[in-house]
Design a protein around this motif. Sequence first.
Motif, PDB file in Angstrom:
ATOM      1  N   MET A 288       0.848  -1.181   0.000  1.00  0.00           N
ATOM      2  CA  MET A 288       0.000   0.000   0.000  1.00  0.00           C
ATOM      3  C   MET A 288       0.884   1.230   0.000  1.00  0.00           C
ATOM      4  O   MET A 288       1.842   1.328   0.744  1.00  0.00           O
ATOM      5  N   ILE A 289       0.587   2.204  -0.819  1.00  0.00           N
ATOM      6  CA  ILE A 289       1.361   3.428  -0.883  1.00  0.00           C
ATOM      7  C   ILE A 289       0.522   4.533  -0.272  1.00  0.00           C
ATOM      8  O   ILE A 289      -0.653   4.672  -0.586  1.00  0.00           O
ATOM      9  N   VAL A 290       1.099   5.321   0.607  1.00  0.00           N
ATOM     10  CA  VAL A 290       0.383   6.445   1.186  1.00  0.00           C
ATOM     11  C   VAL A 290       1.160   7.711   0.880  1.00  0.00           C
ATOM     12  O   VAL A 290       2.339   7.818   1.227  1.00  0.00           O
ATOM     13  N   LEU A 291       0.531   8.664   0.214  1.00  0.00           N
ATOM     14  CA  LEU A 291       1.157   9.936  -0.076  1.00  0.00           C
ATOM     15  C   LEU A 291       0.609  10.947   0.918  1.00  0.00           C
ATOM     16  O   LEU A 291      -0.586  11.241   0.912  1.00  0.00           O
TER      17      LEU A 291
ATOM     18  N   THR B 142      -8.297  11.267  -0.366  1.00  0.00           N
ATOM     19  CA  THR B 142      -8.972  11.925   0.752  1.00  0.00           C
ATOM     20  C   THR B 142      -8.879  13.432   0.564  1.00  0.00           C
ATOM     21  O   THR B 142      -7.776  13.992   0.535  1.00  0.00           O
ATOM     22  N   LYS B 143     -10.027  14.095   0.451  1.00  0.00           N
ATOM     23  CA  LYS B 143     -10.049  15.544   0.273  1.00  0.00           C
ATOM     24  C   LYS B 143      -9.998  16.246   1.624  1.00  0.00           C
ATOM     25  O   LYS B 143     -10.070  15.626   2.676  1.00  0.00           O
ATOM     26  N   SER B 144      -9.881  17.579   1.573  1.00  0.00           N
ATOM     27  CA  SER B 144      -9.792  18.363   2.807  1.00  0.00           C
ATOM     28  C   SER B 144     -11.064  18.258   3.632  1.00  0.00           C
ATOM     29  O   SER B 144     -11.052  18.539   4.833  1.00  0.00           O
ATOM     30  N   ASP B 145     -12.184  17.844   2.999  1.00  0.00           N
ATOM     31  CA  ASP B 145     -13.430  17.639   3.743  1.00  0.00           C
ATOM     32  C   ASP B 145     -13.506  16.235   4.350  1.00  0.00           C
ATOM     33  O   ASP B 145     -14.554  15.835   4.862  1.00  0.00           O
ATOM     34  N   SER B 146     -12.389  15.476   4.272  1.00  0.00           N
ATOM     35  CA  SER B 146     -12.253  14.114   4.830  1.00  0.00           C
ATOM     36  C   SER B 146     -13.021  13.053   4.041  1.00  0.00           C
ATOM     37  O   SER B 146     -13.056  11.897   4.458  1.00  0.00           O
ATOM     38  N   LYS B 147     -13.640  13.437   2.949  1.00  0.00           N
ATOM     39  CA  LYS B 147     -14.342  12.456   2.133  1.00  0.00           C
ATOM     40  C   LYS B 147     -13.341  11.690   1.281  1.00  0.00           C
ATOM     41  O   LYS B 147     -12.423  12.270   0.709  1.00  0.00           O
TER      42      LYS B 147
ATOM     43  N   GLU C  17      -5.747  15.796   0.856  1.00  0.00           N
ATOM     44  CA  GLU C  17      -4.931  15.624   2.052  1.00  0.00           C
ATOM     45  C   GLU C  17      -4.082  14.357   1.989  1.00  0.00           C
ATOM     46  O   GLU C  17      -2.979  14.303   2.510  1.00  0.00           O
ATOM     47  N   LYS C  18      -4.613  13.342   1.358  1.00  0.00           N
ATOM     48  CA  LYS C  18      -3.917  12.049   1.319  1.00  0.00           C
ATOM     49  C   LYS C  18      -4.358  11.265   0.101  1.00  0.00           C
ATOM     50  O   LYS C  18      -5.504  11.347  -0.325  1.00  0.00           O
ATOM     51  N   VAL C  19      -3.428  10.518  -0.466  1.00  0.00           N
ATOM     52  CA  VAL C  19      -3.738   9.627  -1.586  1.00  0.00           C
ATOM     53  C   VAL C  19      -3.108   8.274  -1.286  1.00  0.00           C
ATOM     54  O   VAL C  19      -1.892   8.178  -1.076  1.00  0.00           O
ATOM     55  N   GLU C  20      -3.929   7.256  -1.235  1.00  0.00           N
ATOM     56  CA  GLU C  20      -3.448   5.888  -1.006  1.00  0.00           C
ATOM     57  C   GLU C  20      -3.565   5.077  -2.288  1.00  0.00           C
ATOM     58  O   GLU C  20      -4.630   5.033  -2.901  1.00  0.00           O
ATOM     59  N   ALA C  21      -2.488   4.456  -2.693  1.00  0.00           N
ATOM     60  CA  ALA C  21      -2.531   3.530  -3.823  1.00  0.00           C
ATOM     61  C   ALA C  21      -2.885   2.150  -3.293  1.00  0.00           C
ATOM     62  O   ALA C  21      -2.126   1.555  -2.528  1.00  0.00           O
ATOM     63  N   LEU C  22      -4.041   1.661  -3.664  1.00  0.00           N
ATOM     64  CA  LEU C  22      -4.531   0.390  -3.140  1.00  0.00           C
ATOM     65  C   LEU C  22      -4.073  -0.794  -3.985  1.00  0.00           C
ATOM     66  O   LEU C  22      -3.822  -1.874  -3.465  1.00  0.00           O
TER      67      LEU C  22
END
Length: 380
Positions: free
Chosen positions: A1-4, A143-148, A122-127
């Motif tokens: 899993m990659i987390v940016l 994941t956007k700044s609204d946490s969605k 805010e965050k991008v995960e490569a699944l």
Amino acid sequence: MIVLIRSKMMKIAVLLALFFCPAWLYAQPRLTYVALGQAVDGMPSVTASIYSESGTLPVLMDFEPTENKEPLGVLSSYYFALNQGDTKSLKDLYFEGDGSRDWFFEDAQKYPQKYNGNVEYEKVEALKAYQWGAYSIYYVARTKSDSKVRQWVDVTACADASCFISNLLFEPDSATDIASAVMYKANMGKVLNEKSGYDLNFDVFPRFGSRYPITVFIDMNNVGDEALFPGKSKDDRYSYISEYLNSLSEIKQLHDEGELSADEINSKLIELNQRVWSSYDEQKAHRQYAVSDASFSSKYFSEFAYLEFLASFDRVSVAGTISSEDDTYLLLRGISGDTVQPLIFLINNSGRLKQASDNTALRQILMSDEAIESIADWVN
């Protein structure tokens, strides 16, 4: 899993990890086998191989521009520029070799709000990650700044020691349709330890790059040469398709002799369709393959054009079948003079014709130009 993510401490940890540990992107991707269709006996009838990431992917980088020499480097630069609304940098990040840069230029003019920085990630995960040709395809959770959190697919292309962003999946063609179908099944967990037995196979390449092809393997049931037309089939499994072909020929002959009006032909076709099709939508055009200069191309036929096309053959027989859950694909030989060309029909378990399969991914593959060329060689 990659987390940016955005984190200075994380960046230090990343640099240490990259220094001491081999990153996944320097390792050879592993070959993954995917079940696309399943026969009645439970064995896969159609499988595909695709190259995917090996093992668990480490945390690699944060949201800052990096050297774009690896797929995830350019992906990090892309999301940094996207968050900044930096369209100039975004344009330079898109791949020119496959037309992606031109696509971005037009898309940014048409939909400037997509690239003005108003939507901040805010965050991008490569699944999931797949390799195909010069492309790396990432299924990501953004994941956007609204946490969605929203699912997305990002594609990079590497050429001449540099990597770029590509719009590969936004400009679909037959090859990318196959790739999308295979990755869809893989993401659903239809993964095998090895490929099953097969009678024919073919490679699928993207528009750029020849490494890491997708290979499709098809297990055929060789019927031989079961006649459907002219005359009635001796095999009850093919009674409806045999009736269909013979009836179309009769209707065509009556039309040519001037014994049926257009309304009468339409009435007979409706009656025939109701008898032989499991469900029938007259608004759907018929899809088949026509031969021209020794090559096959996909064509869509209206109702009467389809009648004329199928009634033009001197003889039609079943060469083989491909089983899939509740469907069977019939691979037919249509003979007209010295020309032999494949015809593909879909029937349900009772033998009635179907316009569409419940397994849309498999249909997408078997009705592709790449598949039909291989099937044509097998049928002939």
